[in-house]
Write an enzyme that holds these catalytic residues in place. Structure first.
Site, PDB file in Angstrom:
ATOM      1  N   GLU A 143       0.850  -1.196   0.000  1.00 44.27           N
ATOM      2  CA  GLU A 143       0.000   0.000   0.000  1.00 44.27           C
ATOM      3  C   GLU A 143       0.883   1.242   0.000  1.00 44.27           C
ATOM      4  OE1 GLU A 143      -2.754  -0.433   3.268  1.00 44.27           O
ATOM      5  OE2 GLU A 143      -3.867  -2.006   2.243  1.00 44.27           O
ATOM      6  N   HIS A 192      -8.991   9.407   2.515  1.00 41.99           N
ATOM      7  CA  HIS A 192      -8.592   8.301   1.640  1.00 41.99           C
ATOM      8  C   HIS A 192      -8.799   8.763   0.214  1.00 41.99           C
ATOM      9  CE1 HIS A 192      -8.181   4.412  -0.209  1.00 41.99           C
ATOM     10  NE2 HIS A 192      -7.838   3.889   0.958  1.00 41.99           N
ATOM     11  N   ARG A 211      -0.711   8.824   1.351  1.00 36.56           N
ATOM     12  CA  ARG A 211      -2.108   9.185   1.097  1.00 36.56           C
ATOM     13  C   ARG A 211      -2.409  10.674   1.045  1.00 36.56           C
ATOM     14  NH1 ARG A 211      -5.502   5.007   4.619  1.00 36.56           N
ATOM     15  NH2 ARG A 211      -4.782   3.297   3.322  1.00 36.56           N
ATOM     16  N   HIS A 228     -11.382   9.537   6.131  1.00 35.00           N
ATOM     17  CA  HIS A 228     -11.167   8.110   6.348  1.00 35.00           C
ATOM     18  C   HIS A 228     -10.690   7.780   7.753  1.00 35.00           C
ATOM     19  CE1 HIS A 228     -10.195   4.008   5.234  1.00 35.00           C
ATOM     20  NE2 HIS A 228      -8.913   4.175   5.488  1.00 35.00           N
ATOM     21  N   ARG A 271      -0.996   8.903   9.032  1.00 34.55           N
ATOM     22  CA  ARG A 271      -0.898   7.462   9.320  1.00 34.55           C
ATOM     23  C   ARG A 271      -0.449   6.681   8.085  1.00 34.55           C
ATOM     24  NH1 ARG A 271      -4.765   3.012   8.680  1.00 34.55           N
ATOM     25  NH2 ARG A 271      -5.852   4.509   7.396  1.00 34.55           N
TER      26      ARG A 271
HETATM   27  C1  SIN Z   1      -7.318   0.552   2.302  1.00 30.82           C
HETATM   28  O1  SIN Z   1      -7.614  -0.617   2.129  1.00 30.82           O
HETATM   29  O2  SIN Z   1      -6.980   1.308   1.389  1.00 30.82           O
HETATM   30  C2  SIN Z   1      -7.383   1.100   3.681  1.00 30.82           C
HETATM   31  C3  SIN Z   1      -6.257   0.654   4.473  1.00 30.82           C
HETATM   32  C4  SIN Z   1      -6.065   1.592   5.629  1.00 30.82           C
HETATM   33  O3  SIN Z   1      -6.740   2.596   5.711  1.00 30.82           O
HETATM   34  O4  SIN Z   1      -5.175   1.344   6.437  1.00 30.82           O
END
Ligand code: SIN
Length: 535
Positions: A117, A241, A287, A348, A383
């Site tokens: 991610e 998000h 993010r 988010h 975060r």
């Molecule tokens: C996601 O699946 O993009 C969210 C993961 C997260 O917010 O830690």
């Protein structure tokens, strides 16, 4: 009615359930939750849990990625603690019955299938397809339901914490003895007394018009703890998000960052990819950067959304890795194996919350905060993805050890606490006041205290929240308490805390971006923003 237990847990996400299971080995637990026990942000978490689990990865790399995302405000000791405890927590979940996605390894048995991610330099996201939260929540719920020491109260919402100084005498450090709790079915308010109270109430996405969070995310623990006198911190750092599904009928459906981890590309309406222009990590940039870039591109083009495209990957792979997202998109007529998905940013995660130490203890005696309601210092100003379920697991464990010690080693009598007083409140015939105020707060928070802020916008928001707070307070004392009213009051408190914190931070850092102070200012603002009632 008065209900006594050793531990009162407020909230039924990963933090509350994990704490309950551990504390129940030493005493009785009352666990209250606003709707059914599964309804929590945990249940809807798609991505997973960050944990160093491969030879290519290291604790140092996970620590560095967390610190980099946190933009100077992470507490390093907390980062080390959480990151180093991750593999043990994954093991515990496996023991409890969670089935994480596995893959065949060369010359050996199956191994964890690790996702990637934004902001992570390595593959380290332990997941259960794109339904990680559901798998974790269901395993925890099964274990909690069958534990003889845990009593679950569904459809119960905490109205306020019970503080010592309100009923006995002021002490040097305030103490919490439980909470007044509304049974939403009967309308009665019960006195839940406990020697340790745990605010595991999750986040506050419902402060904003657009959010990936479920309806229960109304910041209850943060608002109640603040009212009780606990210190809260870093409320200006709201994580948006980048990719929530954009569709008139999709209320708050997330398109996991893991999709970009598997090659998904953000594109404009005409198909042009744009993230490379803005960050060397392109679509997997942290993010805050991706969300701000999308916001900028949307403002430039006037379009309603951008597009997330993974259609170049094999259809079989997409369906196997993202069954939940694939199915949901199909419900809205979007076949992600063949076409890009329309997406927009949405609130988010709140990085701020109730200040705790490394045992989850707040600045109030016998009050703990775990998970999104807490501010432990792990996330700093932003975060790192998939660090939050992990934080909740580690802190629930540590808080349970601390609270069990407190409750069993030096048992004390709970002082006499009177029942809730209704003071002649009547049933309201104007519920419209509640929905009107909810709408107003969520809209001005989105427009004035959203992804991009300015002094002028913050000042507008401040004036509005002051007015609304006054109105809500009057309403609160005049009418019988309902679940909606409790949540509205909490939303208003949290909105005020976000506005105040954002106004105090006259720089841009991590998730807080103010066009009047576009640079980071380490000389004056390399510190947490702390707020305490009356201070
Ligand atoms: C996601 O699946 O993009 C969210 C993961 C997260 O917010 O830690």
């Amino acid at each position: 009615m008065e209900i006594r237990s050793d531990f009162l847990v407020i909230g039924s996400g990963i933090g509350g359930l994990s704490f309950a299971l551990k504390a129940a080995k030493a005493g009785t637990v009352a666990l209250i939750t606003k709707r059914n026990i599964r309804e929590s942000a945990t249940y809807y978490a798609q991505g997973g849990i960050a944990s160093v689990s491969s030879k290519e990865d290291s604790f140092d790399a996970h620590i560095k990625d967390t610190l980099d995302a946190g933009a100077g405000l992470c507490h390093r000791d907390m980062v080390e603690l959480v990151v180093r405890n991750a593999p043990a927590k994954i093991n515990e979940l496996t023991q409890l019955g969670v089935k994480f996605s596995m893959k065949a390894a060369e010359g050996a048995g199956p191994e964890l299938d690790l996702g990637k991610e934004g902001g992570h330099s390595k593959r380290r996201i332990v997941h259960a397809q794109d339904l990680t939260g559901k798998a974790v929540e269901e395993a925890l719920v099964d274990n909690v339901r069958s534990h003889k020491n845990i009593t679950v109260y569904e459809n119960h919402i905490a109205v306020d914490l019970i503080t010592h100084s309100k009923f006995v005498e002021a002490t040097a450090q305030e103490t919490v003895w439980g909470a007044y709790v509304l049974d939403k079915k009967t309308g009665e308010i019960h006195t839940f007394l406990a020697r340790a109270t745990i605010a595991a109430t999750g986040g506050a996405g419902k402060v904003y018009l657009f959010t990936s969070n479920p309806d229960v995310a109304t910041g209850d623990g943060i608002a109640m703890s603040y009212r009780a006198g606990a210190t809260v911190a870093n409320m200006e750092f709201i994580q948006f998000h980048p990719t929530c599904l954009y569709h008139s009928r999709a209320k708050s459906f997330l398109i996991s960052e893991a999709l970009r981890g598997e090659g998904g590309v953000l594109r404009l309406k005409d198909g042009t990819p744009f993230m490379k222009k803005y960050h060397p990590m392109a679509d997997l940039a942290p993010r805050d950067i991706v969300a701000r870039t999308i916001d900028l591109e949307l403002k430039k083009s006037g379009d309603d959304c951008v597009y997330l495209d993974i259609s170049h990957r094999d259809a079989g792979f997409i369906k196997e890795r993202f069954p939940n997202i694939h199915e949901k998109c199909l419900e809205f007529g979007i076949d992600m194996t063949a076409a890009p998905i329309p997406v927009v940013p949405a609130a988010h995660y709140i990085c701020g919350g109730v200040v705790t130490d490394s045992d989850g203890a707040t600045t109030i005696r016998r009050l703990y905060a775990i998970g999104e309601a807490a501010c432990t210092g792990l996330h700093g100003a932003n975060r790192l993805a998939s660090n939050s379920l992990l934080e909740a697991l580690v802190l629930a464990d540590r808080a349970s050890i601390h609270a069990v010690d407190l409750v069993t080693k030096a048992p004390v009598e709970i002082p006499p606490i009177p029942p809730w007083e209704t003071r002649g409140a009547v049933v309201s015939d104007e519920a419209v006041v509640i929905s009107q105020n909810w709408d107003e707060i969520r809209r001005f928070m989105w427009n004035y205290v959203g992804i991009v802020r300015s002094d002028k916008r913050l000042e507008r928001a401040r004036r509005r929240i002051n007015l609304l707070k006054h109105e809500i307070n009057e309403y609160y004392w005049d009418f019988k308490v309902t679940g909606n009213l409790v949540e509205l009051r909490n939303i208003a408190t949290v909105a005020e805390l976000i506005i105040r914190s954002a106004t105090l931070r006259k720089e841009s850092r991590g998730l807080h971006y103010n066009i009047d102070y576009p640079e980071r200012d380490d000389v004056n603002f390399l510190k947490d923003t702390l707020l305490k009632i009356g201070a």
